[in-house]
Design a protein around this motif. Structure first.
Motif, PDB file in Angstrom:
ATOM      1  N   LEU A 181      -6.499  12.569   5.240  1.00  0.00           N
ATOM      2  CA  LEU A 181      -5.350  13.440   4.959  1.00  0.00           C
ATOM      3  C   LEU A 181      -4.519  12.902   3.794  1.00  0.00           C
ATOM      4  N   GLY A 182      -5.208  12.365   2.800  1.00  0.00           N
ATOM      5  CA  GLY A 182      -4.540  11.884   1.595  1.00  0.00           C
ATOM      6  C   GLY A 182      -3.913  10.503   1.692  1.00  0.00           C
ATOM      7  N   ARG A 183      -4.115   9.810   2.798  1.00  0.00           N
ATOM      8  CA  ARG A 183      -3.529   8.478   2.970  1.00  0.00           C
ATOM      9  C   ARG A 183      -4.610   7.471   3.345  1.00  0.00           C
ATOM     10  N   ALA A 184      -4.512   6.286   2.751  1.00  0.00           N
ATOM     11  CA  ALA A 184      -5.477   5.234   3.052  1.00  0.00           C
ATOM     12  C   ALA A 184      -5.199   4.650   4.435  1.00  0.00           C
ATOM     13  N   LEU A 185      -6.245   4.484   5.225  1.00  0.00           N
ATOM     14  CA  LEU A 185      -6.118   3.879   6.549  1.00  0.00           C
ATOM     15  C   LEU A 185      -6.107   2.364   6.424  1.00  0.00           C
ATOM     16  N   ARG A 186      -5.212   1.727   7.152  1.00  0.00           N
ATOM     17  CA  ARG A 186      -5.189   0.265   7.237  1.00  0.00           C
ATOM     18  C   ARG A 186      -5.484  -0.083   8.686  1.00  0.00           C
ATOM     19  N   ILE A 187      -6.634  -0.671   8.912  1.00  0.00           N
ATOM     20  CA  ILE A 187      -7.090  -0.968  10.258  1.00  0.00           C
ATOM     21  C   ILE A 187      -6.968  -2.467  10.516  1.00  0.00           C
ATOM     22  N   SER A 188      -6.409  -2.834  11.655  1.00  0.00           N
ATOM     23  CA  SER A 188      -6.332  -4.242  12.032  1.00  0.00           C
ATOM     24  C   SER A 188      -6.366  -4.344  13.551  1.00  0.00           C
ATOM     25  N   PHE A 189      -6.665  -5.526  14.043  1.00  0.00           N
ATOM     26  CA  PHE A 189      -6.652  -5.754  15.477  1.00  0.00           C
ATOM     27  C   PHE A 189      -5.226  -6.003  15.935  1.00  0.00           C
TER      28      PHE A 189
END
Length: 68
Positions: free
Chosen positions: A38-46
């Motif tokens: 949706l136009g935004r970068a995902l930042r994935i972390s634990f």
């Protein structure tokens, strides 16, 4: 689980996903971290475990020393 603001009811912009094992969680993180949704970068972390009544220790990344 999506986290919402108590007052406005709007999403706080993050959520939690639980996996059945560490391998699946790591695979999902590697596959989705940095992808655009949706136009935004995902930042994935634990997530860090929260201990009731105890301090939460957040690991810090070492900072690069700048030359003068």
């Amino acid at each position: 689980r999506i986290m919402y603001d108590k007052n406005s009811g709007r999403s706080r912009g993050f959520g939690f996903v639980q996996f059945s094992n560490h391998y699946e969680a790591k695979y999902a993180m590697d596959a989705m971290d940095g992808k655009v949704m949706l136009g935004r970068a995902l930042r994935i972390s634990f997530a860090l475990d929260k201990v009731r009544g105890g301090p939460v220790i957040v690991p810090r990344l070492p900072t690069a020393k700048q030359d003068d």
